[in-house]
Design an enzyme around this catalytic site. Structure first.
Site, PDB file in Angstrom:
ATOM      1  N   GLY A  36       0.808  -1.037   0.135  1.00 33.01           N
ATOM      2  CA  GLY A  36       0.050   0.018   0.235  1.00 33.01           C
ATOM      3  C   GLY A  36       1.144   1.129  -0.131  1.00 33.01           C
ATOM      4  N   ASP A  56       0.116  -5.747  11.103  1.00 36.82           N
ATOM      5  CA  ASP A  56       0.137  -6.359  10.398  1.00 36.82           C
ATOM      6  C   ASP A  56      -0.921  -7.728  10.838  1.00 36.82           C
ATOM      7  OD1 ASP A  56       0.390  -9.317   9.658  1.00 36.82           O
ATOM      8  OD2 ASP A  56       2.524  -9.349   9.068  1.00 36.82           O
ATOM      9  N   ALA A 114     -12.513 -10.378   0.609  1.00 39.38           N
ATOM     10  CA  ALA A 114     -12.399 -10.007  -0.740  1.00 39.38           C
ATOM     11  C   ALA A 114     -11.343 -10.715  -1.357  1.00 39.38           C
ATOM     12  CB  ALA A 114     -11.245  -8.586  -0.617  1.00 39.38           C
ATOM     13  N   TYR A 145      -1.032 -17.563  -3.862  1.00 39.61           N
ATOM     14  CA  TYR A 145      -3.102 -16.296  -3.619  1.00 39.61           C
ATOM     15  C   TYR A 145      -3.730 -17.549  -3.878  1.00 39.61           C
ATOM     16  CZ  TYR A 145      -4.960 -12.813  -5.355  1.00 39.61           C
ATOM     17  OH  TYR A 145      -6.310 -11.466  -4.973  1.00 39.61           O
TER      18      TYR A 145
HETATM   19  P1  NAD Z   1      -3.027  -3.974  -3.189  1.00 42.44           P
HETATM   20  O1  NAD Z   1      -1.921  -4.299  -3.059  1.00 42.44           O
HETATM   21  O2  NAD Z   1      -2.802  -2.220  -4.070  1.00 42.44           O
HETATM   22  O3  NAD Z   1      -3.673  -3.293  -1.686  1.00 42.44           O
HETATM   23  C1  NAD Z   1      -3.642  -4.517  -0.576  1.00 42.44           C
HETATM   24  C2  NAD Z   1      -3.683  -3.718   0.706  1.00 42.44           C
HETATM   25  O4  NAD Z   1      -3.609  -4.728   1.338  1.00 42.44           O
HETATM   26  C3  NAD Z   1      -2.083  -2.732   0.607  1.00 42.44           C
HETATM   27  O5  NAD Z   1      -2.392  -1.913   1.329  1.00 42.44           O
HETATM   28  C4  NAD Z   1      -1.049  -3.612   1.622  1.00 42.44           C
HETATM   29  O6  NAD Z   1      -0.365  -2.355   2.321  1.00 42.44           O
HETATM   30  C5  NAD Z   1      -2.341  -4.860   2.427  1.00 42.44           C
HETATM   31  N1  NAD Z   1      -1.447  -5.532   3.138  1.00 42.44           N
HETATM   32  C6  NAD Z   1      -1.199  -6.504   2.638  1.00 42.44           C
HETATM   33  N2  NAD Z   1      -0.683  -7.853   3.354  1.00 42.44           N
HETATM   34  C7  NAD Z   1      -1.016  -7.378   4.917  1.00 42.44           C
HETATM   35  C8  NAD Z   1      -0.815  -7.044   6.069  1.00 42.44           C
HETATM   36  N3  NAD Z   1      -0.716  -8.425   6.753  1.00 42.44           N
HETATM   37  N4  NAD Z   1      -1.377  -6.637   7.352  1.00 42.44           N
HETATM   38  C9  NAD Z   1      -2.333  -5.026   6.666  1.00 42.44           C
HETATM   39  N5  NAD Z   1      -2.229  -5.554   5.966  1.00 42.44           N
HETATM   40  C10 NAD Z   1      -1.888  -5.601   4.613  1.00 42.44           C
HETATM   41  O7  NAD Z   1      -4.143  -4.250  -4.204  1.00 42.44           O
HETATM   42  P2  NAD Z   1      -6.167  -4.729  -4.907  1.00 42.44           P
HETATM   43  O8  NAD Z   1      -5.863  -4.924  -5.595  1.00 42.44           O
HETATM   44  O9  NAD Z   1      -6.150  -3.387  -3.551  1.00 42.44           O
HETATM   45  O10 NAD Z   1      -6.104  -5.754  -3.424  1.00 42.44           O
HETATM   46  C11 NAD Z   1      -6.991  -5.425  -2.400  1.00 42.44           C
HETATM   47  C12 NAD Z   1      -8.356  -6.860  -2.104  1.00 42.44           C
HETATM   48  O11 NAD Z   1      -9.206  -7.485  -3.122  1.00 42.44           O
HETATM   49  C13 NAD Z   1      -6.550  -7.990  -2.203  1.00 42.44           C
HETATM   50  O12 NAD Z   1      -7.325  -8.702  -0.923  1.00 42.44           O
HETATM   51  C14 NAD Z   1      -7.108  -8.651  -3.351  1.00 42.44           C
HETATM   52  O13 NAD Z   1      -7.267  -9.667  -3.382  1.00 42.44           O
HETATM   53  C15 NAD Z   1      -8.739  -8.353  -3.682  1.00 42.44           C
HETATM   54  N6  NAD Z   1      -8.868  -8.481  -5.568  1.00 42.44           N
HETATM   55  C16 NAD Z   1      -7.951  -7.474  -5.981  1.00 42.44           C
HETATM   56  C17 NAD Z   1      -8.573  -7.829  -7.321  1.00 42.44           C
HETATM   57  C18 NAD Z   1      -7.842  -6.901  -8.044  1.00 42.44           C
HETATM   58  O14 NAD Z   1      -8.013  -6.704  -9.626  1.00 42.44           O
HETATM   59  N7  NAD Z   1      -7.306  -5.806  -8.104  1.00 42.44           N
HETATM   60  C19 NAD Z   1      -8.985  -8.583  -7.803  1.00 42.44           C
HETATM   61  C20 NAD Z   1      -8.935  -9.573  -6.815  1.00 42.44           C
HETATM   62  C21 NAD Z   1      -9.352  -9.772  -5.557  1.00 42.44           C
END
Ligand code: NAD
Ligand code: UDP
Length: 311
Positions: A36, A56, A114, A145
């Site tokens: 993030g 975390d 999600a 994943y």
């Molecule tokens: P992203 O990487 O931008 O966001 C993920 C966020 O989670 C980041 O801010 C990261 O720092 C935080 N994070 C990760 N592990 C962590 C932990 N252990 N503790 C605290 N914070 C943590 O990704 P995104 O695209 O925004 O995806 C968000 C969610 O949506 C995810 O769960 C992903 O699997 C799901 N998702 C996204 C998509 C897509 O197309 N963007 C599709 C399917 C599912």
């Protein structure tokens, strides 16, 4: 409502924080910034109804006061990150989901997971309906994943069955828009960035594989609708308009007036050949369907990336 959003500083999470704050709700944004960015939420930090908790979520989490909903979006999500953060991904979706479900149980909060179209793996059924059980390689490079999200779904539905926790499971298909990281590695940021820099566009494999891309605003509306239902089974959220990666690249070249040059690279292991959501369940139950075309969404995203490169 008082809503806890994990991954709130990420791409989707930051849009969710903004959406619910605009509606007057109180937001606890939990993030450890593994993928993030502070810039995604910097404009929200002065809002009295917004609180950032830097931690975390793979570790147990204590929150004082009431909670009405927990939206669990914390997990690295780009295939590039599957290789970089394999253990962290398993922990966030395994331990993280478990601890957050325990928290939802304690607080009697609604829990929304999600999940992802990756639970279908490299699908043998097309388009993908929620009752399709998928084709995932459990020991492949994407498994950290895919399998941890499948396990997260199992945990979620089990907390509903065993303890009566109110749960929602969103199976999110490829979503894009402003606030994706420029070095995120996913196809839309990668192609836009290279096009804007006048470089050849990287195409993995022959580019004939397909994806269906949903603009972020459409997804956020779908999530918000899902949260207000009482449906605990998984629901696909995505845009069913399907494109080959070559079609996507050509559209990006047209919109950026980029160089008409492609660079073909090796296709990563287990890269799904086709992906398109069947959204009839979301249409029927949520009365939801995406409104933003790929061309409209790409224009908005390209404008945003142009600003990022300038700053
Ligand atoms: P992203 O990487 O931008 O966001 C993920 C966020 O989670 C980041 O801010 C990261 O720092 C935080 N994070 C990760 N592990 C962590 C932990 N252990 N503790 C605290 N914070 C943590 O990704 P995104 O695209 O925004 O995806 C968000 C969610 O949506 C995810 O769960 C992903 O699997 C799901 N998702 C996204 C998509 C897509 O197309 N963007 C599709 C399917 C599912
Ligand atoms: N891809 C590509 N060039 C890139 C990044 C990705 O051709 O610079 C391909 C990738 O192999 C996949 C599709 O685009 O077939 C979508 O990849 P992405 O990483 O965005 O997400 P996925 O749907 O694979 O999770």
């Amino acid at each position: 409502m008082r809503i806890l959003i994990t991954g709130g500083a990420g791409f989707i999470g930051s849009h969710l924080c903004e959406f619910y704050l605009k509606q007057g709700h109180e937001i606890l944004c939990v993030d450890n910034f593994i993928t993030g960015q502070k810039e995604n939420i910097i404009h929200l930090l002065s809002n009295a109804k917004f609180r950032l908790i830097e931690t975390d979520i793979s570790e147990p989490i204590e929150v004082s006061g009431r909670l009405d909903a927990i939206l669990h979006f914390a997990s690295p999500a780009s295939p590039k990150d599957f290789a970089k953060y394999p253990i962290q991904i398993i922990r966030a979706n395994g331990f993280g989901t478990y601890h957050l479900l325990e928290l939802a149980r304690k607080k009697q909060a609604v829990f929304l997971l999600a999940s992802t179209s990756e639970v279908y793996g490299d699908p043998l059924v097309h388009p993908q309906k929620e009752d399709y059980r998928g084709n995932v390689n459990p020991i492949g490079l994407r498994a950290v994943y895919d399998e941890s999200k499948r396990f997260a779904e199992t945990l979620t539905i089990t907390f509903q069955r065993e303890y009566g926790v109110a749960v929602r499971i969103a199976r999110i298909f490829n979503t894009y828009g402003p606030r994706m990281r420029t070095d995120d590695g996913r196809v839309i940021p990668n192609l836009i960035l290279n096009a804007l820099q006048g470089k050849p566009l990287p195409i993995y494999g022959d580019g004939k594989q397909t994806r269906s891309f949903c603009y972020i605003d459409d997804l956020i509306n779908g999530i918000a609708k899902l949260l207000t239902t009482d449906i605990s089974e998984p629901i696909n959220l995505g845009n069913p308009d399907e494109f080959t990666i070559l079609e996507l690249a050509n559209l990006i070249i047209e919109l950026t007036k980029g160089k008409r040059e492609l660079k073909f690279l090796i296709l990563p292991q287990d890269d799904p050949k086709r992906r398109k959501p069947d959204i009839s369940k979301a249409k029927q139950i949520l009365n939801w369907e995406p409104k933003v075309s790929l061309k409209q969404g790409l224009k908005l995203t390209i404008d945003w990336f142009k600003k990022q490169i300038k700053d």
